[in-house]
Write an enzyme that holds these catalytic residues in place. Structure first.
Site, PDB file in Angstrom:
ATOM      1  N   SER A 136       0.871  -1.183   0.000  1.00 16.89           N
ATOM      2  CA  SER A 136       0.000   0.000   0.000  1.00 16.89           C
ATOM      3  C   SER A 136       0.908   1.233   0.000  1.00 16.89           C
ATOM      4  CB  SER A 136      -0.915  -0.006   1.227  1.00 16.89           C
ATOM      5  OG  SER A 136      -0.163  -0.046   2.420  1.00 16.89           O
ATOM      6  N   HIS A 167      -3.468  -5.950   2.343  1.00 16.08           N
ATOM      7  CA  HIS A 167      -2.597  -6.976   2.941  1.00 16.08           C
ATOM      8  C   HIS A 167      -3.316  -8.305   3.160  1.00 16.08           C
ATOM      9  CE1 HIS A 167       0.275  -3.697   4.689  1.00 16.08           C
ATOM     10  NE2 HIS A 167       0.310  -3.776   3.374  1.00 16.08           N
ATOM     11  N   GLN A 226      -6.619  -1.619   7.122  1.00 18.68           N
ATOM     12  CA  GLN A 226      -5.492  -2.519   6.858  1.00 18.68           C
ATOM     13  C   GLN A 226      -4.867  -3.126   8.122  1.00 18.68           C
ATOM     14  OE1 GLN A 226      -2.413  -1.398   3.732  1.00 18.68           O
ATOM     15  NE2 GLN A 226      -1.216  -1.053   5.567  1.00 18.68           N
ATOM     16  N   GLU A 227      -4.767  -2.310   9.193  1.00 17.15           N
ATOM     17  CA  GLU A 227      -4.003  -2.780  10.358  1.00 17.15           C
ATOM     18  C   GLU A 227      -4.702  -2.446  11.668  1.00 17.15           C
ATOM     19  OE1 GLU A 227       0.041  -1.323  10.096  1.00 17.15           O
ATOM     20  OE2 GLU A 227       0.012  -1.602   7.922  1.00 17.15           O
ATOM     21  N   GLU A 274       1.313  -9.365   7.130  1.00 22.96           N
ATOM     22  CA  GLU A 274       2.117  -8.992   8.299  1.00 22.96           C
ATOM     23  C   GLU A 274       1.851  -9.913   9.481  1.00 22.96           C
ATOM     24  OE1 GLU A 274       1.487  -4.769   8.829  1.00 22.96           O
ATOM     25  OE2 GLU A 274       2.567  -4.316   6.989  1.00 22.96           O
ATOM     26  N   ASP A 330      -4.343   1.473  11.523  1.00 25.11           N
ATOM     27  CA  ASP A 330      -3.884   2.076  10.270  1.00 25.11           C
ATOM     28  C   ASP A 330      -4.860   1.646   9.173  1.00 25.11           C
ATOM     29  OD1 ASP A 330      -2.741   2.985   7.973  1.00 25.11           O
ATOM     30  OD2 ASP A 330      -0.982   1.646   8.029  1.00 25.11           O
ATOM     31  N   GLU A 366      -3.310   6.033  12.187  1.00 28.54           N
ATOM     32  CA  GLU A 366      -2.415   6.293  11.048  1.00 28.54           C
ATOM     33  C   GLU A 366      -3.220   6.290   9.754  1.00 28.54           C
ATOM     34  OE1 GLU A 366       0.843   3.459  10.821  1.00 28.54           O
ATOM     35  OE2 GLU A 366       0.840   3.639   8.635  1.00 28.54           O
ATOM     36  N   ASP A 373       1.378   8.536   6.925  1.00 22.90           N
ATOM     37  CA  ASP A 373       2.268   7.591   6.239  1.00 22.90           C
ATOM     38  C   ASP A 373       2.331   7.979   4.763  1.00 22.90           C
ATOM     39  OD1 ASP A 373       3.448   5.398   5.032  1.00 22.90           O
ATOM     40  OD2 ASP A 373       1.995   3.919   5.697  1.00 22.90           O
ATOM     41  N   LYS A 376       9.610   5.195   7.365  1.00 29.30           N
ATOM     42  CA  LYS A 376       9.966   3.984   6.620  1.00 29.30           C
ATOM     43  C   LYS A 376      11.202   4.299   5.780  1.00 29.30           C
ATOM     44  CE  LYS A 376       5.289   2.073   5.799  1.00 29.30           C
ATOM     45  NZ  LYS A 376       4.079   2.275   4.942  1.00 29.30           N
ATOM     46  N   HIS A 409       8.120  -1.176   9.678  1.00 26.26           N
ATOM     47  CA  HIS A 409       8.518  -2.171   8.664  1.00 26.26           C
ATOM     48  C   HIS A 409       7.718  -1.922   7.379  1.00 26.26           C
ATOM     49  CE1 HIS A 409       4.847  -4.935   9.650  1.00 26.26           C
ATOM     50  NE2 HIS A 409       4.546  -3.665   9.740  1.00 26.26           N
ATOM     51  N   ARG A 410       7.902  -2.761   6.356  1.00 24.03           N
ATOM     52  CA  ARG A 410       7.028  -2.782   5.187  1.00 24.03           C
ATOM     53  C   ARG A 410       6.290  -4.122   5.164  1.00 24.03           C
ATOM     54  NH1 ARG A 410       7.404   1.917   1.954  1.00 24.03           N
ATOM     55  NH2 ARG A 410       5.268   1.222   1.562  1.00 24.03           N
ATOM     56  N   SER A 411       5.238  -4.180   4.365  1.00 17.63           N
ATOM     57  CA  SER A 411       4.491  -5.444   4.320  1.00 17.63           C
ATOM     58  C   SER A 411       5.293  -6.548   3.639  1.00 17.63           C
ATOM     59  CB  SER A 411       3.146  -5.239   3.633  1.00 17.63           C
ATOM     60  OG  SER A 411       3.308  -4.582   2.400  1.00 17.63           O
ATOM     61  N   LYS A 434       6.329  -0.231  14.767  1.00 11.11           N
ATOM     62  CA  LYS A 434       5.459  -1.357  14.390  1.00 11.11           C
ATOM     63  C   LYS A 434       6.208  -2.259  13.421  1.00 11.11           C
ATOM     64  CE  LYS A 434       3.015   0.635  10.401  1.00 11.11           C
ATOM     65  NZ  LYS A 434       1.734   0.811   9.717  1.00 11.11           N
TER      66      LYS A 434
HETATM   67  C1  LIG Z   1       3.421  -1.073   6.534  1.00  9.92           C
HETATM   68  C2  LIG Z   1       2.492  -0.595   5.717  1.00  9.92           C
HETATM   69  O1  LIG Z   1       2.161  -1.205   4.549  1.00  9.92           O
HETATM   70  P1  LIG Z   1       3.034  -1.208   3.209  1.00  9.92           P
HETATM   71  O2  LIG Z   1       4.419  -1.643   3.557  1.00  9.92           O
HETATM   72  O3  LIG Z   1       2.319  -2.199   2.323  1.00  9.92           O
HETATM   73  O4  LIG Z   1       2.996   0.186   2.691  1.00  9.92           O
HETATM   74  C3  LIG Z   1       1.727   0.619   6.055  1.00  9.92           C
HETATM   75  O5  LIG Z   1       0.850   1.035   5.286  1.00  9.92           O
HETATM   76  O6  LIG Z   1       1.970   1.232   7.115  1.00  9.92           O
HETATM   77 MG   LIG Z   2       0.458   2.831   6.839  1.00  9.82          MG
END
Ligand SMILES: C=C(OP(=O)(O)O)C(=O)O
Ligand SMILES: [Mg+2]
Length: 431
Positions: A43, A156, A165-166, A207, A244, A287, A314, A339, A367-369, A390
């Protein structure tokens, strides 16, 4: 001199989604070498630094990174032969200049970040310091509250679960990082039992969080509260919640389209929805509540809820000081997600965190997904004293390894270690 770069050796490896990514080894004239690898998002924000991917004819149906690898092994290696590996800001500046584009698309942000991180780790090894101390100095002792994404939705979970998403738990009431992780793991297992009792499936998303087919975006919060209570811990007092929604993914034509709830909302209506959820659940961080281009909506959201919870950007800020500065000026949020691969170098990432902290904003490391076993962000979080981070569920090796690295750091710091706890967030925890 002891710190001269002898070579950079890159290769294509696979990430946690089975997609190719870049790994770089930096070797010094003195024989020391260190390795780093690069994560990848799903994303992604549209203004992120650009990954270099091979064209369709190549291996892995157009997702390969052979070109990025080749650029590191030729042009970039030649450029840095004999350079001082300890001069990180010079290295990162050179990478930016060598690339020559505003979005790092010629060499690729994946090539650039791999080199940036491998050189930093080689320098830390050469001066015989743990990475968090090499980057953060002698005062780096703050262990973050881990915000663990235990329910996945959105892209995800291939849109099988919630739209959001989270859904994360933040065990801020623990005394130490290791206790926080024990609580988190107990909650994760209790949540699995709750889901099974209710007849949900317990398959996981990218994740590691569970991704059941829920009927609303509120339902995962109810399930998580049940999971926390099953362990005997107190929602709000011991453990808070973070979300998030990654709402850029369901924003179209000025509206937020909630598939599970069969309704489409304006930014104002989404803000009302978040207010309802914050009233009903111990949510401390929100987020990407709104989409990356909805700047006006962000200011409304932050004005309405920013005094109660941490409002993290983000996709809207993409770890870029230019957009974070605009966010500060427009009072669009009170925190930025951090990130490394959104911006592409260690130096620029550190600058982004410093800008946040200098304005009283939070900096939430992520992190990233699509991840690898690289634990760089664990050390980075302690180095920069961000207090919260996270990196997914307490399951799946590529997520666990970062939490494990933080446990190692806590043990190594011994009495000097401090757990960020309830002070980790921009807004006070009120329970
Ligand atoms: C970790 C995330 O997802 P992605 O790495 O897919 O952007 C996020 O959106 O915060
Ligand atoms: Mg995000």
């Amino acid at each position: 001199m002891d710190f001269e770069i002898n070579g950079l050796n890159a290769r294509e490896i696979l990430d946690s989604r089975g997609n190719p990514t870049v790994e770089v080894e930096c070797s010094l004239i003195n024989g020391i070498s260190a390795r780093a690898s690069v994560p990848s998002g799903a994303s992604t924000g549209s203004r992120e630094a650009v990954e270099l991917r091979d064209n369709e004819e190549g291996r892995y149906s157009g997702k390969g990174v052979q070109k990025a690898v080749e650029l590191i092994n030729t042009e970039i290696t030649e450029h840095f032969y004999g350079a001082n590996v300890r001069d990180q800001s010079w290295i990162d500046n050179q990478l930016i200049q060598l690339d020559g584009t505003p979005d790092k698309s010629r060499l690729g942000a994946n090539a650039i970040l791999g080199v940036s991180l491998a050189t930093a780790r080689a320098a830390a090894t050469a001066v015989q310091l743990p990475l968090y101390q090499y980057i953060g100095g002698i005062s780096a002792n703050l262990l973050p509250v881990p915000c663990l994404n235990i329910m996945n939705g959105g892209v995800h979970s291939r849109w099988q679960g919630a739209d959001f998403q989270e859904y994360m738990i933040a065990p801020y009431g623990a005394d130490t990082f290791i206790d926080a992780m024990r609580w988190a793991s107990e909650i994760y297992h209790a949540l699995r039992a709750v889901l099974l009792e209710k007849g949900h499936h317990v398959g996981v998303g990218d994740e590691g969080g569970f991704a059941p087919q829920v009927g609303s975006n509120r339902e995962p919060l109810e399930l998580m509260i049940a999971g926390i209570e099953k362990t005997g811990l107190k929602p709000g007092k011991d453990v808070g919640l973070c979300i998030d929604p990654a709402s850029s993914e369901f924003y179209k034509d000025g509206k937020y389209h909630l598939r599970t709830e069969k309704r489409s909302l304006t930014a104002e209506a989404m803000t009302d929805y978040y207010r309802e959820l914050i009233d009903a659940f111990p949510i401390i961080l929100l987020e990407d509540g709104l989409a990356e281009d909805d700047w006006e909506g962000w200011t409304v959201l932050n004005d309405a809820l920013g005094d109660r919870v941490e409002i993290v950007g983000d996709d809207i800020f993409v770890t870029n000081v230019e957009y974070i500065a605009r966010g500060i000026e427009q009072e669009a949020a009170n925190s930025a997600l951090i990130k490394l691969n959104q911006i592409g170098t260690l130096t620029e990432t550190v600058d982004a965190v410093h800008l946040c902290h200098s304005c009283g904003w939070g900096a939430f490391v992520s992190h990233r997904s699509g991840e690898t076993m690289d634990t760089f962000i664990a050390d980075l979080t302690v180095a920069l004293g961000t207090g919260h981070m996270k990196t997914g569920a307490p399951c799946r090796g590529e997520r666990i390894e970062k939490y494990n690295q933080l446990m190692r750091i806590e043990e190594e710091l011994g009495d000097m270690a401090e757990y960020a706890g309830k002070d980790a967030f921009v807004r006070p925890v009120e329970w």
